[in-house]
Design a protein around this motif. Structure first.
Motif, PDB file in Angstrom:
ATOM      1  N   GLU A   1      -1.644   8.527   3.132  1.00  0.00           N
ATOM      2  CA  GLU A   1      -0.962   8.257   4.401  1.00  0.00           C
ATOM      3  C   GLU A   1       0.509   8.657   4.348  1.00  0.00           C
ATOM      4  O   GLU A   1       1.111   8.989   5.360  1.00  0.00           O
TER       5      GLU A   1
ATOM      6  N   ASP B   1      -1.092   4.641  -1.386  1.00  0.00           N
ATOM      7  CA  ASP B   1      -1.079   5.574  -0.250  1.00  0.00           C
ATOM      8  C   ASP B   1      -0.257   6.825  -0.498  1.00  0.00           C
ATOM      9  O   ASP B   1      -0.179   7.697   0.366  1.00  0.00           O
TER      10      ASP B   1
ATOM     11  N   GLU C   1       0.824  -1.221   0.000  1.00  0.00           N
ATOM     12  CA  GLU C   1       0.000   0.000   0.000  1.00  0.00           C
ATOM     13  C   GLU C   1       0.856   1.268   0.000  1.00  0.00           C
ATOM     14  O   GLU C   1       0.559   2.230  -0.695  1.00  0.00           O
TER      15      GLU C   1
END
Ligand code: GTP
Ligand code: MN
Ligand code: MN
Ligand code: MN
Ligand code: MN
Ligand code: MN
Length: 205
Positions: free
Chosen positions: A144, A140, A81
């Motif tokens: 994030e 991501d 991710e």
């Protein structure tokens, strides 16, 4: 590798037995290199960290759901991710497990977090491929994770480099994980690390 003097360290088996705990796994990816910074400073190693969405520096990885995946499978999923690369992190790459330092009074009512730390040595080409994938294929990226960063392991004449890097803010005990690992894997000489650490505390103050 938990905070010095803290009794937060657990064996892997003890950590896995804590089903009421939350678990998170993070990894330090690194390699050897002959690259010269500005054609003259031998950097010797590339160590990857990331700038997180919350403005803190940390290692790639994240929460693992032990009812669905093993620690290493969960870490592999997080790396896909966050870095856009499929990795096989092995049990032998595990360094240690410890209770995360309590961040706020409110957190004393929520389940305790155990953070598991791993290190993985790679080839320089693989590290460069990770850096590329992290901004191209990682889902991501920009969410994030705001970007991967190389840790400056050198010290400049003016006292910058590693000292300045260490003066930034880190998530959880990532700063200690970094320091301890640089020492343990002989990526920075002990006296250089001590000096950089001392200077970083002056920069912070
Ligand atoms: P979400 O999918 O948004 O939940 O994020 P994530 O699964 O990627 O989790 P994250 O990487 O934020 O890690 C989970 C928790 O572990 C964080 O809230 C921090 O408390 C802690 N943490 C994050 N990075 C590090 C790190 O590098 N070292 C240590 N020791 N703890 C970390
Ligand atoms: Mn320039
Ligand atoms: Mn994540
Ligand atoms: Mn994460
Ligand atoms: Mn996650
Ligand atoms: Mn997520």
């Amino acid at each position: 590798m938990c905070k010095p003097m803290a009794s937060g360290q657990l064996s892997r088996a003890e950590a896995l037995a804590c089903s009421g705990c939350r678990h998170a796994c993070h990894v330090m990816l690194y390699c050897d290199t002959n690259t010269l910074l500005f054609g003259s400073i031998p950097i010797r190693h590339i160590v990857l960290m990331q700038m997180r969405f919350d403005g803190l520096l940390g290692f790639p990885g994240g929460f693992v759901n032990l009812s669905e995946e093993s620690l290493e499978a969960g870490l592999g999923r997080e790396l896909l991710e966050e870095l856009g690369v499929a990795f096989q992190i092995l049990e032998e790459d595990h360094v240690d497990s410890c209770f995360a330092p309590a961040s706020s009074p409110a957190s004393s009512t929520s389940p305790r977090l155990i953070t598991h730390f791993y290190t993985k040595k790679m080839e320089e080409g693989q590290i460069r491929a990770v850096e590329t994938a992290a901004v191209t294929t990682a889902t991501d990226h920009g969410q994030e994770v705001l970007g991967m960063v190389r840790v400056p392991l050198h010290s400049t004449k003016g006292g910058g480099g590693l000292a300045s890097f260490l003066s930034h803010s880190f998530v959880g005990n990532a700063r200690f994980q970094l320091l301890h690992t640089l020492l343990r894997l002989h990526l920075v000489a002990p006296e250089e690390l001590r000096e950089a650490l001392a200077r970083s505390l002056k920069i912070q103050a």
